[in-house]
Enzyme design. Sequence first.
Site, PDB file in Angstrom:
ATOM      1  N   HIS A 168     -72.783 -54.170  -0.514  1.00 44.74           N
ATOM      2  CA  HIS A 168     -73.541 -53.657  -1.582  1.00 44.74           C
ATOM      3  C   HIS A 168     -73.077 -53.062  -2.875  1.00 44.74           C
ATOM      4  O   HIS A 168     -71.851 -52.925  -2.723  1.00 44.74           O
ATOM      5  CB  HIS A 168     -74.406 -52.611  -0.826  1.00 44.74           C
ATOM      6  CG  HIS A 168     -75.233 -52.911   0.310  1.00 44.74           C
ATOM      7  ND1 HIS A 168     -76.245 -53.657   0.350  1.00 44.74           N
ATOM      8  CD2 HIS A 168     -74.934 -52.657   1.814  1.00 44.74           C
ATOM      9  CE1 HIS A 168     -76.603 -53.907   1.711  1.00 44.74           C
ATOM     10  NE2 HIS A 168     -75.930 -53.289   2.479  1.00 44.74           N
ATOM     11  N   ALA A 169     -73.801 -53.085  -4.090  1.00 47.09           N
ATOM     12  CA  ALA A 169     -73.546 -52.178  -5.251  1.00 47.09           C
ATOM     13  C   ALA A 169     -71.790 -52.828  -5.546  1.00 47.09           C
ATOM     14  O   ALA A 169     -71.532 -54.083  -5.758  1.00 47.09           O
ATOM     15  CB  ALA A 169     -73.404 -50.898  -5.160  1.00 47.09           C
TER      16      ALA A 169
END
Length: 89
Positions: A15-16
Amino acid sequence: MPARTVAIGSSVGLHARPAQLFVSKVQAAGMPVTIGRPGSPAVDAGSILGVMALGAKHGEEVELTADGDGADTVLDELVALLERDLDAQ
Protein backbone atom coordinates in the site's frame (compact mmCIF):
# COMPACT_ATOMS: atom_id res chain seq x y z
CA MET A 1 7.21 -15.95 -19.89
CA PRO A 2 9.35 -15.88 -16.71
CA ALA A 3 7.51 -15.75 -13.39
CA ARG A 4 8.38 -15.46 -9.71
CA THR A 5 6.39 -15.86 -6.50
CA VAL A 6 7.26 -13.68 -3.51
CA ALA A 7 5.83 -12.97 -0.05
CA ILE A 8 5.23 -9.28 0.68
CA GLY A 9 7.77 -8.07 3.24
CA SER A 10 6.38 -4.62 4.02
CA SER A 11 4.64 -4.53 7.39
CA VAL A 12 1.75 -2.49 5.91
CA GLY A 13 1.50 -4.67 2.82
CA LEU A 14 1.66 -3.35 -0.71
CA HIS A 15 0.00 0.00 0.00
CA ALA A 16 0.94 3.68 -0.37
CA ARG A 17 4.71 4.13 -0.18
CA PRO A 18 5.72 0.47 -0.79
CA ALA A 19 3.37 0.31 -3.80
CA GLN A 20 4.79 3.54 -5.23
CA LEU A 21 8.39 2.31 -4.87
CA PHE A 22 7.45 -0.97 -6.55
CA VAL A 23 5.56 0.70 -9.42
CA SER A 24 8.43 3.14 -10.03
CA LYS A 25 10.86 0.22 -10.32
CA VAL A 26 8.50 -1.57 -12.73
CA GLN A 27 8.14 1.54 -14.90
CA ALA A 28 11.93 1.99 -14.99
CA ALA A 29 12.30 -1.59 -16.26
CA GLY A 30 10.67 -0.65 -19.56
CA MET A 31 8.90 -3.94 -20.13
CA PRO A 32 5.46 -5.38 -19.41
CA VAL A 33 5.24 -6.73 -15.86
CA THR A 34 2.15 -8.15 -14.15
CA ILE A 35 1.39 -8.87 -10.50
CA GLY A 36 -1.37 -10.94 -8.95
CA ARG A 37 -2.21 -13.53 -6.37
CA PRO A 38 -1.42 -17.08 -7.52
CA GLY A 39 -4.47 -18.48 -9.30
CA SER A 40 -6.14 -15.06 -9.68
CA PRO A 41 -6.11 -12.60 -12.58
CA ALA A 42 -2.99 -10.42 -12.70
CA VAL A 43 -2.88 -6.64 -13.10
CA ASP A 44 -0.43 -4.26 -14.76
CA ALA A 45 2.38 -3.84 -12.22
CA GLY A 46 3.11 -0.39 -13.67
CA SER A 47 -0.28 0.91 -12.48
CA ILE A 48 -0.35 2.28 -8.94
CA LEU A 49 -4.13 1.88 -8.82
CA GLY A 50 -3.94 -1.71 -10.01
CA VAL A 51 -1.23 -2.62 -7.52
CA MET A 52 -3.01 -0.97 -4.58
CA ALA A 53 -6.33 -2.56 -5.59
CA LEU A 54 -4.77 -6.00 -5.02
CA GLY A 55 -4.78 -5.24 -1.30
CA ALA A 56 -1.77 -7.52 -0.78
CA LYS A 57 -0.94 -7.71 2.91
CA HIS A 58 2.27 -8.51 4.76
CA GLY A 59 3.25 -12.14 4.25
CA GLU A 60 0.82 -12.78 1.39
CA GLU A 61 2.25 -14.25 -1.79
CA VAL A 62 2.02 -12.57 -5.17
CA GLU A 63 3.17 -13.77 -8.55
CA LEU A 64 5.14 -11.55 -10.92
CA THR A 65 5.59 -12.10 -14.65
CA ALA A 66 7.63 -10.11 -17.15
CA ASP A 67 8.07 -10.23 -20.89
CA GLY A 68 11.15 -8.97 -22.71
CA ASP A 69 14.93 -9.09 -22.88
CA GLY A 70 16.31 -9.28 -19.37
CA ALA A 71 12.98 -10.34 -17.84
CA ASP A 72 14.67 -12.74 -15.42
CA THR A 73 16.93 -9.98 -14.09
CA VAL A 74 14.03 -7.55 -13.73
CA LEU A 75 11.97 -10.14 -11.86
CA ASP A 76 14.86 -10.94 -9.52
CA GLU A 77 15.23 -7.22 -8.70
CA LEU A 78 11.48 -6.83 -8.12
CA VAL A 79 11.40 -9.89 -5.86
CA ALA A 80 14.28 -8.50 -3.81
CA LEU A 81 12.40 -5.20 -3.49
CA LEU A 82 9.11 -6.80 -2.39
CA GLU A 83 10.83 -9.04 0.17
CA ARG A 84 12.03 -5.96 2.12
CA ASP A 85 9.97 -3.87 4.53
CA LEU A 86 9.79 -0.83 2.25
CA ASP A 87 7.74 1.17 4.72
CA ALA A 88 10.48 0.92 7.36
CA GLN A 89 13.14 2.49 5.12
